[in-house]
Write an enzyme that holds these catalytic residues in place. Structure first.
Site, PDB file in Angstrom:
ATOM      1  N   HIS A   1       2.827  -2.089   8.078  1.00 16.43           N
ATOM      2  CA  HIS A   1       2.622  -2.003   6.621  1.00 16.43           C
ATOM      3  C   HIS A   1       2.883  -0.583   6.114  1.00 16.43           C
ATOM      4  O   HIS A   1       3.206  -0.402   4.941  1.00 16.43           O
ATOM      5  CB  HIS A   1       1.256  -2.549   6.199  1.00 16.43           C
ATOM      6  CG  HIS A   1       0.082  -1.656   6.415  1.00 16.43           C
ATOM      7  ND1 HIS A   1      -0.724  -1.720   7.531  1.00 16.43           N
ATOM      8  CD2 HIS A   1      -0.447  -0.687   5.643  1.00 16.43           C
ATOM      9  CE1 HIS A   1      -1.688  -0.835   7.428  1.00 16.43           C
ATOM     10  NE2 HIS A   1      -1.553  -0.186   6.288  1.00 16.43           N
TER      11      HIS A   1
ATOM     12  N   ASP B   1       1.034  -5.843  13.286  1.00 16.21           N
ATOM     13  CA  ASP B   1       1.134  -4.712  12.343  1.00 16.21           C
ATOM     14  C   ASP B   1       1.523  -3.447  13.101  1.00 16.21           C
ATOM     15  O   ASP B   1       0.727  -2.531  13.276  1.00 16.21           O
ATOM     16  CB  ASP B   1      -0.201  -4.546  11.612  1.00 16.21           C
ATOM     17  CG  ASP B   1      -0.102  -3.578  10.429  1.00 16.21           C
ATOM     18  OD1 ASP B   1       1.034  -3.213  10.051  1.00 16.21           O
ATOM     19  OD2 ASP B   1      -1.170  -3.197   9.897  1.00 16.21           O
TER      20      ASP B   1
ATOM     21  N   GLN C   1      -8.885   4.039   4.202  1.00 17.48           N
ATOM     22  CA  GLN C   1      -7.551   4.052   3.604  1.00 17.48           C
ATOM     23  C   GLN C   1      -6.849   5.383   3.862  1.00 17.48           C
ATOM     24  O   GLN C   1      -7.432   6.444   3.697  1.00 17.48           O
ATOM     25  CB  GLN C   1      -7.635   3.788   2.097  1.00 17.48           C
ATOM     26  CG  GLN C   1      -7.682   2.301   1.756  1.00 17.48           C
ATOM     27  CD  GLN C   1      -8.919   1.639   2.269  1.00 17.48           C
ATOM     28  OE1 GLN C   1     -10.003   2.173   2.139  1.00 17.48           O
ATOM     29  NE2 GLN C   1      -8.779   0.464   2.860  1.00 17.48           N
ATOM     30  N   GLY C   2      -5.595   5.289   4.236  1.00 17.19           N
ATOM     31  CA  GLY C   2      -4.811   6.479   4.524  1.00 17.19           C
ATOM     32  C   GLY C   2      -4.770   6.814   5.994  1.00 17.19           C
ATOM     33  O   GLY C   2      -3.931   7.591   6.432  1.00 17.19           O
ATOM     34  N   ASP C   3      -5.684   6.231   6.752  1.00 15.73           N
ATOM     35  CA  ASP C   3      -5.649   6.420   8.199  1.00 15.73           C
ATOM     36  C   ASP C   3      -4.714   5.436   8.868  1.00 15.73           C
ATOM     37  O   ASP C   3      -4.394   5.573  10.058  1.00 15.73           O
ATOM     38  CB  ASP C   3      -7.045   6.266   8.789  1.00 15.73           C
ATOM     39  CG  ASP C   3      -7.954   7.391   8.363  1.00 15.73           C
ATOM     40  OD1 ASP C   3      -7.459   8.508   8.179  1.00 15.73           O
ATOM     41  OD2 ASP C   3      -9.165   7.147   8.216  1.00 15.73           O
ATOM     42  N   SER C   4      -4.291   4.429   8.135  1.00 15.58           N
ATOM     43  CA  SER C   4      -3.408   3.403   8.697  1.00 15.58           C
ATOM     44  C   SER C   4      -2.232   4.007   9.437  1.00 15.58           C
ATOM     45  O   SER C   4      -1.666   5.017   9.014  1.00 15.58           O
ATOM     46  CB  SER C   4      -2.833   2.524   7.591  1.00 15.58           C
ATOM     47  OG  SER C   4      -3.742   1.529   7.250  1.00 15.58           O
TER      48      SER C   4
HETATM   49  N1  ARG Z   1      -5.039  -0.314   5.619  1.00 13.37           N
HETATM   50  C1  ARG Z   1      -5.602   1.001   5.511  1.00 13.37           C
HETATM   51  C2  ARG Z   1      -4.500   2.016   5.212  1.00 13.37           C
HETATM   52  O1  ARG Z   1      -3.444   1.623   4.774  1.00 13.37           O
HETATM   53  C3  ARG Z   1      -6.454   1.342   6.696  1.00 13.37           C
HETATM   54  C4  ARG Z   1      -7.742   0.663   6.605  1.00 13.37           C
HETATM   55  C5  ARG Z   1      -8.602   0.859   7.799  1.00 13.37           C
HETATM   56  N2  ARG Z   1      -9.907   0.431   7.409  1.00 13.37           N
HETATM   57  C6  ARG Z   1     -10.977   0.449   8.181  1.00 13.37           C
HETATM   58  N3  ARG Z   1     -12.103   0.083   7.645  1.00 13.37           N
HETATM   59  N4  ARG Z   1     -10.911   0.811   9.433  1.00 13.37           N
HETATM   60  O2  ARG Z   1      -4.697   3.201   5.299  1.00 13.37           O
END
Ligand code: ARG
Length: 271
Positions: free
Chosen positions: A84, A130, A219-222
């Site tokens: 993603h 993913d 968010q942002g760690d993905s």
């Molecule tokens: N999808 C998120 C991103 O784009 C990462 C989310 C991880 N969330 C969590 N609760 N571990 O950065």
């Protein structure tokens, strides 16, 4: 909540995150004595981390230099990230930033991307697969993470302490972290994760975190690494909020993709 409505909630949040992948790693804490913030995950945990311990941790920016995801060096020419993340920005606009702990500096390397491989069957983080591998233009000067053996289960035993790394936001909608941060999170069993997330698929995903919540990626760690020692066991993928009780982080299970990653990571000559 019904299984069906939980599923659509997850799907909706997954789709949103896929579009708005714009943040930093976070260790979040939920506990707060302040009633105004009692319901909001607050990034209170986590620590500044050092690239000398984790030289393979890198981040991705768009052409304007905005960090939108994490990634991890897997060879001198390739980084792994979340599918993603790879889909969020056009290939010609993605930059891989290596060797830079503090985003405000210009140390390290900034490399473009020549090729993007996306996990076969990927459609949405909550459907699995993913994972992506980006081939960089030029050579990465930093040590890669190790990959688990294909199909390895030992590194995924319940309770194994793993380290998640990233530059994600410090609070929901708040400031981003300038520095690399890390948090320790234990691997969660398949059965527990299945009861936490109806969409959980033990072949393509692994959960890590505390049932009580409090410490998590966000968010942002993905796209960033979940490691045990120097072995990459997971890639930050999704979660229901951040650090919520009963909602551990969901990571891509790297051992399912070891052969694919190795094939992509190998420097190749195109004819
Ligand atoms: N999808 C998120 C991103 O784009 C990462 C989310 C991880 N969330 C969590 N609760 N571990 O950065």
């Amino acid at each position: 909540m019904s299984v069906k409505s939980r599923r659509s909630l997850l799907l909706a949040s997954g789709a949103l995150l896929a579009v708005a992948a714009v943040a930093v790693p976070v260790v979040v804490g939920t506990a707060s004595a302040d009633p105004a913030s009692a319901n909001q995950p607050r990034i209170v945990g986590g620590d500044k981390a050092s690239l000398s311990d984790h030289p393979y941790a890198v981040y991705l920016t768009d052409s304007g230099g905005n960090q939108f995801c994490g990634a991890v060096i897997v060879s001198s020419t390739a980084v792994a990230t979340a599918a993603h993340c790879a889909k969020a920005v056009a290939k010609q606009d993605v930059r891989v930033v290596a060797g830079r702990e503090d985003k405000r500096t210009d140390v390290g390397q900034v490399l473009g991307v020549s090729k993007v491989w996306i996990g076969k069957g990927y459609s949405d983080p909550t459907q699995g697969d993913d994972i992506a591998v980006l081939t960089v233009r030029g050579q990465l000067d930093y040590r890669p993470a190790q990959l688990p053996k294909s199909g390895d289960t030992a590194a995924y035993r319940e309770g194994t302490q793993a380290t998640v790394l990233g530059w994600g936001r410090i609070a929901d909608g708040g400031d981003r972290s300038d520095y690399l941060r890390s948090a320790q999170v234990p691997v969660v069993s398949d059965n527990t994760c299945r009861s936490d997330y109806s969409v959980y698929d033990q072949k393509t995903m692994v959960c890590a975190g505390y049932e009580k919540g409090g410490i998590d990626a966000c968010q942002g760690d993905s796209g960033g690494p979940l490691v045990v020692g120097d072995t990459l066991i997971g890639i930050v993928s999704f979660g229901d909020g951040c650090g919520k009780p009963g909602k551990p982080g969901v990571y891509t299970r790297v051992s399912t993709y070891t052969a694919d990653i190795e094939a992509q990571a190998k420097p190749r000559v195109f004819g």
